[in-house]
Enzyme design. Structure first.
Site, PDB file in Angstrom:
ATOM      1  N   GLN A 130     -65.740 -58.723 -17.402  1.00 50.19           N
ATOM      2  CA  GLN A 130     -65.519 -58.657 -18.592  1.00 50.19           C
ATOM      3  C   GLN A 130     -66.156 -57.818 -19.155  1.00 50.19           C
ATOM      4  OE1 GLN A 130     -66.341 -62.507 -20.682  1.00 50.19           O
ATOM      5  NE2 GLN A 130     -66.897 -61.443 -22.379  1.00 50.19           N
ATOM      6  N   SER A 133     -69.647 -55.794 -23.597  1.00 51.51           N
ATOM      7  CA  SER A 133     -71.156 -55.404 -24.055  1.00 51.51           C
ATOM      8  C   SER A 133     -71.463 -53.741 -23.975  1.00 51.51           C
ATOM      9  CB  SER A 133     -72.407 -55.930 -23.672  1.00 51.51           C
ATOM     10  OG  SER A 133     -72.338 -57.384 -23.937  1.00 51.51           O
ATOM     11  N   GLU A 248     -65.133 -68.434 -23.418  1.00 46.16           N
ATOM     12  CA  GLU A 248     -66.471 -68.240 -22.861  1.00 46.16           C
ATOM     13  C   GLU A 248     -67.422 -69.447 -23.212  1.00 46.16           C
ATOM     14  OE1 GLU A 248     -68.478 -64.486 -23.390  1.00 46.16           O
ATOM     15  OE2 GLU A 248     -69.879 -64.741 -21.806  1.00 46.16           O
ATOM     16  N   GLU A 377     -79.590 -67.067 -31.772  1.00 46.74           N
ATOM     17  CA  GLU A 377     -79.689 -66.638 -32.980  1.00 46.74           C
ATOM     18  C   GLU A 377     -78.214 -66.329 -33.482  1.00 46.74           C
ATOM     19  OE1 GLU A 377     -81.418 -65.354 -30.488  1.00 46.74           O
ATOM     20  OE2 GLU A 377     -83.370 -66.162 -30.974  1.00 46.74           O
TER      21      GLU A 377
HETATM   22  C1  LIG Z   1     -76.831 -63.308 -17.879  1.00 46.98           C
HETATM   23  C2  LIG Z   1     -76.133 -62.252 -18.541  1.00 46.98           C
HETATM   24  C3  LIG Z   1     -74.827 -62.158 -18.264  1.00 46.98           C
HETATM   25  C4  LIG Z   1     -74.179 -61.140 -19.210  1.00 46.98           C
HETATM   26  N1  LIG Z   1     -72.785 -61.033 -18.842  1.00 46.98           N
HETATM   27  C5  LIG Z   1     -71.993 -60.110 -19.672  1.00 46.98           C
HETATM   28  C6  LIG Z   1     -70.689 -59.729 -19.258  1.00 46.98           C
HETATM   29  O1  LIG Z   1     -70.152 -59.988 -18.203  1.00 46.98           O
HETATM   30  N2  LIG Z   1     -69.868 -58.762 -19.925  1.00 46.98           N
HETATM   31  C7  LIG Z   1     -70.428 -58.434 -21.146  1.00 46.98           C
HETATM   32  O2  LIG Z   1     -69.719 -57.501 -21.906  1.00 46.98           O
HETATM   33  N3  LIG Z   1     -71.689 -58.586 -21.579  1.00 46.98           N
HETATM   34  C8  LIG Z   1     -72.344 -59.242 -20.782  1.00 46.98           C
HETATM   35  N4  LIG Z   1     -74.030 -60.078 -21.304  1.00 46.98           N
HETATM   36  C9  LIG Z   1     -74.428 -59.323 -22.526  1.00 46.98           C
HETATM   37  C10 LIG Z   1     -74.428 -60.159 -23.575  1.00 46.98           C
HETATM   38  O3  LIG Z   1     -73.315 -60.366 -24.104  1.00 46.98           O
HETATM   39  C11 LIG Z   1     -75.462 -59.424 -24.567  1.00 46.98           C
HETATM   40  O4  LIG Z   1     -76.736 -59.400 -23.960  1.00 46.98           O
HETATM   41  C12 LIG Z   1     -75.568 -60.350 -25.739  1.00 46.98           C
HETATM   42  O5  LIG Z   1     -74.151 -60.247 -26.658  1.00 46.98           O
HETATM   43  C13 LIG Z   1     -76.768 -59.783 -26.664  1.00 46.98           C
HETATM   44  O6  LIG Z   1     -76.479 -58.416 -27.082  1.00 46.98           O
HETATM   45  P1  LIG Z   1     -77.758 -57.495 -26.611  1.00 46.98           P
HETATM   46  O7  LIG Z   1     -78.255 -57.748 -25.292  1.00 46.98           O
HETATM   47  O8  LIG Z   1     -77.068 -56.244 -26.925  1.00 46.98           O
HETATM   48  O9  LIG Z   1     -78.943 -57.787 -27.483  1.00 46.98           O
HETATM   49  P2  LIG Z   1     -79.011 -57.514 -29.247  1.00 46.98           P
HETATM   50  O10 LIG Z   1     -77.624 -57.862 -29.911  1.00 46.98           O
HETATM   51  O11 LIG Z   1     -79.491 -56.229 -29.556  1.00 46.98           O
HETATM   52  O12 LIG Z   1     -80.211 -58.737 -29.805  1.00 46.98           O
HETATM   53  C14 LIG Z   1     -81.566 -58.486 -29.496  1.00 46.98           C
HETATM   54  C15 LIG Z   1     -81.969 -59.512 -30.356  1.00 46.98           C
HETATM   55  O13 LIG Z   1     -81.771 -59.576 -31.977  1.00 46.98           O
HETATM   56  C16 LIG Z   1     -81.235 -60.998 -32.122  1.00 46.98           C
HETATM   57  N5  LIG Z   1     -80.098 -60.597 -33.214  1.00 46.98           N
HETATM   58  C17 LIG Z   1     -78.933 -59.707 -33.071  1.00 46.98           C
HETATM   59  N6  LIG Z   1     -78.259 -59.806 -34.051  1.00 46.98           N
HETATM   60  C18 LIG Z   1     -78.775 -60.695 -35.022  1.00 46.98           C
HETATM   61  C19 LIG Z   1     -78.278 -61.444 -36.079  1.00 46.98           C
HETATM   62  N7  LIG Z   1     -77.232 -60.794 -36.898  1.00 46.98           N
HETATM   63  N8  LIG Z   1     -78.916 -62.395 -36.619  1.00 46.98           N
HETATM   64  C20 LIG Z   1     -80.174 -62.922 -35.966  1.00 46.98           C
HETATM   65  N9  LIG Z   1     -80.560 -62.402 -34.924  1.00 46.98           N
HETATM   66  C21 LIG Z   1     -79.836 -61.399 -34.228  1.00 46.98           C
HETATM   67  C22 LIG Z   1     -80.645 -61.633 -30.827  1.00 46.98           C
HETATM   68  O14 LIG Z   1     -80.448 -62.765 -31.032  1.00 46.98           O
HETATM   69  C23 LIG Z   1     -81.657 -60.939 -29.998  1.00 46.98           C
HETATM   70  O15 LIG Z   1     -82.635 -61.831 -29.731  1.00 46.98           O
HETATM   71  C24 LIG Z   1     -74.472 -60.550 -20.227  1.00 46.98           C
HETATM   72  C25 LIG Z   1     -75.795 -60.885 -20.741  1.00 46.98           C
HETATM   73  C26 LIG Z   1     -76.510 -61.843 -19.881  1.00 46.98           C
HETATM   74  C27 LIG Z   1     -78.102 -61.964 -20.330  1.00 46.98           C
END
Ligand SMILES: Cc1cc2nc3c(=O)[nH]c(=O)nc-3n(C[C@H](O)[C@H](O)[C@H](O)COP(=O)(O)OP(=O)(O)OC[C@H]3O[C@@H](n4cnc5c(N)ncnc54)[C@H](O)[C@@H]3O)c2cc1C
Length: 408
Positions: A130, A133, A248, A377
């Protein structure tokens, strides 16, 4: 919901156990002692395990026959999941295909795409990933920057994805792109099926703390995708992505399956370990086990209730977000209680596939699950806004063209 099997379900469960016994020698087992020599061998064995299970009718149990499934109930799917866990069969290699990509192709794909992809997905002939991100868009997924530009009857894709689970072994992926930067961010997106072996796709595994590489960076340099591989209409990518995300959240936490290790394994460990502790610590250990069990049981039963609603024709809704949130929290409590019971022994393990490291591995893995598919969150925001009807967060960029302001 009646938590005991009905007569039909008990008969179905007995049939599943019989099939798993019949095929026992062909299935990979956790802690079998026969560790694969290398990653490629492990991948082949996991693909073969899913193929054997698919041929035995134990994969895609609730999918329609038209799409290669067994037209069974969600309760039957839950029984198969429970029996696979009981038989210590590891998570199916194509779990992202089964849980997220497949249902998205079913809902938004053309008959030709159904024909081309679904049966092979169920058998793990093709493994899926998928591709949502990006480095600057995780929680704010609709801000993604990977572009797809139409050129004749092909789209030219450029950009980068990250955290893509299984991309290093995947044959296909569902890819969310920006096709119209002049429209507001949610309205300018389009979803495709992408061939992960196509020229211009580069996959770079990310090494994790535990030494393994479960997810990857994926780069797209002038990758060509035929228009016939589009999922949904141009500009409808957000609607298609919501199908994936809802599935998901149900797949991860909404089905009533224990996310990590089961309460039953915790009880077994506690029976063994608690009597060895000094009396004052026995009380604390029992309390930790009790707290974790209550949370995990509540999650399991709430999940069964949701399953019942879905099997009566409902769709996974925003409540699914509560399932993932509660499921992850409960699983963390179970893993923490297990590691506490191990005490000093928790620093030892025979290796990545050994049974005695599973409490520690779960404790290390679960925080990632609390991030994947929507962080805690973000899920709380969704519950606040869509389930409880609280005022939404201010989102000034929701209606402006994506390329306006600081992003242009
Ligand atoms: C084990 C694992 C598997 C994954 N597999 C996939 C995959 O197969 N395909 C894929 O596309 N992605 C995948 N991901 C990515 C995942 O979807 C993202 O890590 C997740 O959506 C968070 O995005 P970010 O890491 O950019 O963090 P950010 O969005 O930058 O968030 C950073 C922090 O800010 C907080 N935050 C952000 N926005 C808000 C808000 N509006 N209100 C309150 N708090 C907020 C978040 O909760 C977090 O604590 C995976 C992640 C993990 C850990």
């Amino acid at each position: 919901m009646d938590f005991d099997d009905t007569a039909d379900e008990a008969a179905y469960r007995a049939g599943v156990r019989e099939l798993l016994d019949q095929h026992a020698a062909e299935l990979v087992r956790l802690d079998s002692g026969e560790e694969a020599a290398d990653a490629a061998q492990q991948e082949r064995a996991l693909r073969q395990t899913q193929r054997v299970l698919a041929e035995a009718g134990l994969v895609g149990v609730s999918w329609s026959r038209e799409h290669g499934g067994q037209a069974g109930t969600l309760a039957q799917q839950a029984i198969v999941n429970q029996e696979l866990a009981r038989a210590r069969v590891p998570t199916l290699i194509n779990h992202i295909g089964l849980g997220m990509c497949g249902p998205t192709v079913v809902a938004h794909g053309t008959p030709a795409q159904h024909e081309k992809y679904l049966a092979r997905l169920l058998r793990a002939d093709d493994v899926w990933c998928q591709l949502f991100s990006e480095p600057a868009s995780g929680s704010d997924l609709a801000a993604l920057r990977t572009t797809a530009v139409l050129d004749g009857d092909e789209w030219v894709v450029n950009g980068q994805k990250v955290w893509t689970t299984l991309a290093h072994v995947a044959d296909y992926g569902i890819l969310l792109t920006r096709t119209d930067p002049d429209r507001p961010k949610h309205a300018g997106l389009t979803m495709f099926v992408v061939d992960m072996h196509a020229p211009g796709v580069t996959v770079r595994p990310l090494k994790q703390l535990g030494g393994q590489s479960d997810f990857n960076e994926v780069f797209f340099d002038d990758v060509l995708i035929a228009d016939s591989e589009r999922l949904g209409e141009p500009g409808e990518g957000w609607r298609v992505a919501l199908t994936t995300l809802l599935n998901e959240r149900v797949a991860v936490g909404g089905g009533g399956n224990d996310l990590g290790l089961s309460i039953e394994s915790l009880a077994t460990l506690a029976r063994d370990r608690v009597p060895q502790l000094p009396p004052d610590r026995q009380v604390l250990a029992r309390q930790a086990v009790g707290r974790a069990s209550v949370a995990a049981l509540a999650n399991r039963y709430t999940g069964y209730r949701r399953y019942t609603a879905i099997s009566r024709g409902g769709l996974p809704g925003p409540e699914a977000s509560a399932g993932k949130l509660a499921g992850t929290a409960a699983a963390k409590l179970v893993a923490d209680a297990g590691v506490r019971l191990l005490g000093d022994d928790a620093v030892y393990s025979r290796g990545p596939d050994s049974d005695d490291g599973r409490w520690q591995r779960n404790q290390a893995w679960l925080p990632g699950i609390a991030i994947a598919g929507g962080t805690d969150e973000v899920l709380r925001n969704i519950i606040g806004e869509r389930v409880l009807g609280l005022p939404p967060e201010p989102r000034e960029d929701k209606t402006a063209p994506f390329n306006a302001g600081s992003r242009s």
